[in-house]
Design an enzyme around this catalytic site. Structure first.
Site, PDB file in Angstrom:
ATOM      1  N   CYS A 181     -18.296 -41.361  -7.823  1.00 46.09           N
ATOM      2  CA  CYS A 181     -16.847 -41.261  -8.010  1.00 46.09           C
ATOM      3  C   CYS A 181     -16.216 -41.444  -6.643  1.00 46.09           C
ATOM      4  CB  CYS A 181     -16.525 -39.879  -8.577  1.00 46.09           C
ATOM      5  SG  CYS A 181     -14.766 -39.487  -8.600  1.00 46.09           S
ATOM      6  N   GLU A 196     -11.088 -44.671 -19.736  1.00 42.39           N
ATOM      7  CA  GLU A 196     -11.848 -43.575 -20.347  1.00 42.39           C
ATOM      8  C   GLU A 196     -11.577 -43.510 -21.849  1.00 42.39           C
ATOM      9  OE1 GLU A 196     -14.579 -40.480 -19.784  1.00 42.39           O
ATOM     10  OE2 GLU A 196     -13.787 -41.714 -18.165  1.00 42.39           O
ATOM     11  N   CYS A 220     -12.735 -47.474  -7.523  1.00 41.46           N
ATOM     12  CA  CYS A 220     -12.908 -46.442  -8.550  1.00 41.46           C
ATOM     13  C   CYS A 220     -14.035 -46.933  -9.445  1.00 41.46           C
ATOM     14  CB  CYS A 220     -11.618 -46.287  -9.357  1.00 41.46           C
ATOM     15  SG  CYS A 220     -11.789 -45.230 -10.816  1.00 41.46           S
ATOM     16  N   HIS A 242     -14.628 -46.491 -12.424  1.00 46.82           N
ATOM     17  CA  HIS A 242     -14.235 -46.906 -13.776  1.00 46.82           C
ATOM     18  C   HIS A 242     -13.862 -48.405 -13.819  1.00 46.82           C
ATOM     19  CE1 HIS A 242     -13.842 -42.604 -14.645  1.00 46.82           C
ATOM     20  NE2 HIS A 242     -13.637 -42.893 -15.916  1.00 46.82           N
ATOM     21  N   ASP A 251     -19.795 -38.150 -12.084  1.00 46.55           N
ATOM     22  CA  ASP A 251     -18.428 -38.682 -11.976  1.00 46.55           C
ATOM     23  C   ASP A 251     -17.544 -37.775 -12.832  1.00 46.55           C
ATOM     24  OD1 ASP A 251     -16.266 -40.508 -11.519  1.00 46.55           O
ATOM     25  OD2 ASP A 251     -16.647 -41.450 -13.459  1.00 46.55           O
ATOM     26  N   SER A 252     -16.248 -38.066 -12.821  1.00 47.65           N
ATOM     27  CA  SER A 252     -15.333 -37.310 -13.674  1.00 47.65           C
ATOM     28  C   SER A 252     -15.472 -37.732 -15.144  1.00 47.65           C
ATOM     29  CB  SER A 252     -13.903 -37.575 -13.219  1.00 47.65           C
ATOM     30  OG  SER A 252     -13.647 -38.960 -13.287  1.00 47.65           O
TER      31      SER A 252
HETATM   32  N1  DGL Z   1     -14.273 -42.726 -11.397  1.00 45.79           N
HETATM   33  C1  DGL Z   1     -13.463 -41.965 -10.490  1.00 45.79           C
HETATM   34  C2  DGL Z   1     -13.369 -42.648  -9.125  1.00 45.79           C
HETATM   35  O1  DGL Z   1     -14.210 -43.474  -8.796  1.00 45.79           O
HETATM   36  C3  DGL Z   1     -12.041 -41.713 -10.851  1.00 45.79           C
HETATM   37  C4  DGL Z   1     -11.499 -41.337 -12.110  1.00 45.79           C
HETATM   38  C5  DGL Z   1     -10.657 -40.090 -12.054  1.00 45.79           C
HETATM   39  O2  DGL Z   1      -9.505 -40.104 -11.599  1.00 45.79           O
HETATM   40  O3  DGL Z   1     -11.210 -39.095 -12.492  1.00 45.79           O
HETATM   41  O4  DGL Z   1     -12.497 -42.352  -8.356  1.00 45.79           O
END
Ligand code: DGL
Length: 215
Positions: free
Chosen positions: A74, A155, A186, A188, A11-12
């Site tokens: 992600c 984050e 997302c 997160h 993921d990011s």
């Molecule tokens: N966790 C990432 C997602 O599911 C997004 C976070 C980001 O913008 O980097 O899209």
């Protein structure tokens, strides 16, 4: 590929750990390599070209570690890059995304009629959820809203009053009026699910890949 080969998850940032946690519950004997690309967070604000480039680099890294399966944990990367990456990845490695399991779950949930989706700009602008849902279920109305501040706030573990206000402001957006369920688009967002739940109440259906990753 042998059973000792690891599963790669990326993921990011920390969002994909919500997926890694579930994978570990389902497959406790598997070795997991997790890659959080915090150098390039947030992916949701990046161009499709850049997102694809970051994914290619991470996948190269994970393939060098002999991963037998790679999960793009992600939504932004899954919506922008999954199909392209699928064409290039070696047949020895299984590539998975976090959107398909959610769509599989929704397909047979008759009670869903008006569904909301929140996610990054990249995910929402790709229209991936609406397209995939309406391909299978024309009777569902999909209401999408980009919530670009959330991933970075999560984050940073920014648990301030401001974060609560921002969550409430997004959920109160008129685009989401009258929905009967909400996709956390997302990885997160499960980390703030209690806040989202307290806005909608206990009986409201909140859908996220973490509950359906085995599908
Ligand atoms: N966790 C990432 C997602 O599911 C997004 C976070 C980001 O913008 O980097 O899209």
């Amino acid at each position: 590929m042998k059973t000792i080969n690891p599963i790669g998850i990326f993921d990011s940032g920390i969002g994909g750990l919500t997926i890694a946690h579930e994978v570990n519950k389902i497959l406790p004997n598997e070795k997991i390599i997790y890659f959080g690309d915090t150098q390039h967070l947030p992916y949701g604000e990046k161009s499709p070209k850049k997102i694809l480039y970051y994914c290619e680099k991470i996948i190269d890294f994970l393939l060098k570690k002999n991963c037998k399966c790679i999960i793009i944990a992600c939504n932004s990367a899954s919506s922008i890059a999954f199909q392209k990456l699928l064409k290039t990845i070696s047949e020895e490695c299984i590539l998975c995304n976090v959107i398909d399991p959610v769509i599989k779950y929704i397909e047979f949930e008759e009670s869903i009629k008006k569904i909301g989706v929140i996610g990054t700009k990249a995910t929402i602008n790709s229209n991936i959820y609406q397209t995939a849902i309406n391909k299978l279920r024309k009777d569902i109305n999909v209401y999408s809203l980009a919530t670009p501040l959330l991933a970075s706030l999560i984050e940073e573990n920014n648990n301030s009053v401001l974060q609560n206000k921002i969550v409430e402001m997004y959920l109160a957006n008129k685009n989401l009026n009258g929905i009967d369920s909400l996709i956390l688009g997302c990885t997160h967002y499960p980390l703030i699910e209690p806040k989202i739940r307290s806005f909608y109440g206990q009986d409201f259906k909140i859908i996220s890949a973490i509950d359906h990753i085995g599908l």
